[in-house]
Scaffold this active site. Sequence first.
Site, PDB file in Angstrom:
ATOM      1  CD  GLU A 176      52.212  50.927  57.567  1.00  0.00           C
ATOM      2  OE1 GLU A 176      52.451  50.134  56.473  1.00  0.00           O
ATOM      3  OE2 GLU A 176      52.198  50.792  58.542  1.00  0.00           O
ATOM      4  CE  LYS A 213      55.948  49.224  56.459  1.00  0.00           C
ATOM      5  NZ  LYS A 213      55.762  48.323  57.594  1.00  0.00           N
TER       6      LYS A 213
END
Length: 295
Positions: A176, A213
């Site tokens: 992420e 993400k």
Amino acid sequence: MKQEQMDRMHTGKGFIAALDQSGGSTPKALLQYGIKESSYSNDEEMFALVHEMRSRIVTSPAFDSKYILGAILFENTMNRTIHDRYTADYLWETKKIVPFLKVDEGLADLNDGVQLMKPMPKLNGLLKRAVERNIFGTKMRSVIKEANPEGIRRVVEQQFEIGKQIVSMGLVPIIEPEVDIHSADKEQSENLLKEEIIKQLSALDKDAKVMLKLSIPTEENFYKDLMDDPHMVRVVALSGGYDQKEANERLARNEGLIASFSRALSEGLTAQQSDEEFNAMLSRSIQAIYNASIT
């Protein structure tokens, strides 16, 4: 079990519920839920209250695998139980929702326009416990605030370096590198980020599987090609500070991108609501996020 979970994450319809606020973000999550800081006097009481909130969400009839593929927990939640079962076991055995664990220890100070992850000296022990607790994958967050090529390269290198350690333990890392939605040069940052991600993906072992993400991109369908990479289980999007309505609208314009929302999922839920009101609000939110995720 692992293959069934992998298939679900790779091809299933739905989204990931991010229930992983921890440490410094917990008081804010509780306040949003209608619990003031004066309601608890230490961390143990605070984490007990946030576990009650998460248990209420997870056990709600609205929290259904028809709409939700996975849920991200943090360590304290992983070590607690719901209806006498460890949280990850409850999620999978009762709900058929795939459990993930947040493993980072927060963000380092801003440098070169980015915030790397703080060192994680206890990561190996945490990953071993995650495997014992039947966790499928992990999540770790860095933040990009400026289109600084050197900073962005370091963010992605750090994410993938730790990602390889996670893969070696039999877990699937959610990588992420969040681009701040308020960044003045967000689109330029996304271009640099994507270049670095492609470089790192091409260097992975043939059998390594990862997830990404990412902030919802400025250019629609910008990350579409990453979804086709053979290493990619799924590309998911964070809400990043957008309210639920705007996050859903932006997400729906990106084909194949699914949500992994935290604040936008729990928006409007409060401790003061009756179970009927709570479940109705959660049901509306889940349906709206699901609809935006299946475009």
